[in-house]
Design a protein around this motif. Sequence first.
Motif, short mmCIF file in Angstrom:
data_model
loop_
_atom_site.label_atom_id
_atom_site.label_comp_id
_atom_site.label_asym_id
_atom_site.label_seq_id
_atom_site.Cartn_x
_atom_site.Cartn_y
_atom_site.Cartn_z
N GLN B 37 1.08 -1.15 -0.05
CA GLN B 37 -0.16 -0.03 0.08
C GLN B 37 0.93 1.28 0.04
O GLN B 37 1.73 1.47 1.16
CB GLN B 37 -0.85 0.00 1.29
CG GLN B 37 -1.95 0.98 1.21
CD GLN B 37 -2.80 1.15 2.33
OE1 GLN B 37 -2.59 0.76 3.34
NE2 GLN B 37 -4.05 1.45 2.13
N GLY B 40 -2.01 7.09 -2.17
CA GLY B 40 -2.52 7.51 -3.46
C GLY B 40 -2.70 6.52 -4.67
O GLY B 40 -3.43 6.70 -5.40
N MET B 41 -2.36 5.23 -4.16
CA MET B 41 -2.42 4.22 -5.19
C MET B 41 -2.91 2.94 -4.89
O MET B 41 -3.19 2.03 -5.38
CB MET B 41 -0.70 3.94 -5.52
CG MET B 41 0.16 4.84 -5.83
SD MET B 41 1.70 4.17 -6.71
CE MET B 41 1.08 3.35 -7.91
N GLY B 42 -3.89 2.95 -3.32
CA GLY B 42 -4.41 1.75 -3.18
C GLY B 42 -3.47 0.72 -2.85
O GLY B 42 -2.38 0.83 -2.84
N LEU B 43 -4.16 -0.39 -2.65
CA LEU B 43 -3.61 -1.79 -2.56
C LEU B 43 -3.48 -2.38 -3.72
O LEU B 43 -4.25 -2.60 -4.53
CB LEU B 43 -4.49 -2.48 -1.35
CG LEU B 43 -4.51 -2.11 0.02
CD1 LEU B 43 -5.61 -2.71 0.62
CD2 LEU B 43 -3.31 -2.60 0.70
#
Lengths: 108, 113
Positions: B37, B40-43
Amino acid sequence: TQLLEQSPQFLSIQEGENLTVYCNSSSVFSSLQWYRQEPGEGPVLLVTVVTGGEVKKLKRLTFQFGDARKDSSLHITAAQPGDTGLYLCAGDGQNFVFGPGTRLSVLP
Amino acid sequence: NAGVTQTPKFQVLKTGQSMTLQCAQDMNHNSMYWYRQDPGMGLRLIYYSASEGTTDKGEVPNGYNVSRLNKREFSLRLESAAPSQTSVYFCASSWTEHNQPQHFGDGTRLSIL
C-alpha cells in the motif's frame, strides 16, 4: 487494466452530518467490496455487493451497487467520530483491484 | 482468535539487504495474499496463493518471491531491497479461491534506505 476511482479523495465533516462517497469505473465488475481502514491497521471488510442495483445496509451505512455494475456508493447517516478512517472500494473483474480510497474525518 | 498475524511490524533495511516478511492465519483459509500500500495508489497485489502448494504473480511481483509453507503460513521475501520497495505490506486471507481478500493483517512498515 481495470481501474477504480474514488471521490472525494478527502472529506472532513462535523459529527451528525450525512455524507456519500463514490466508487466509479468504466469496467463491469461481478462484485464490489467496501473496506474501512484505520491508522496503523489493515482494511476490514464491511460489505460485498453482487447484483446490479443492490442496496445493503449496515447500521448507519448504506451501500449501493450501480445498475450496470460499474459503480457504487457508500452513504453514512449521522456520522460519528468512530466512522473516521480510509474507505476503500475493490472490484472483482478481470482482476481484483482496489481504489485509492476516500479519507474521512468526522470531527466531534 | 488472532486472525492474520504479520511479523515484523516495522523494519528498516539498507539497499541491497534481504529479508523475509512472515504471515500466518489461524482461520483455516485456503487463499492467502500479499499486498503493498502506497499513498494515493490503493492496495496492489504482489503475489497470491489460491491453495496450499500454489503461488501466482499479481500486479507488481518484480523484486519479490513468496513461499506457501503450509496452509497457515505465506511468506514474502525481498532478495535485494531497493528504495522503491519502501511501503506498507499487508498479508490477507480468504475462504474463496477467487481473489477476494476477506481478512487482513495489521501490516509491516518497511523502509529501505
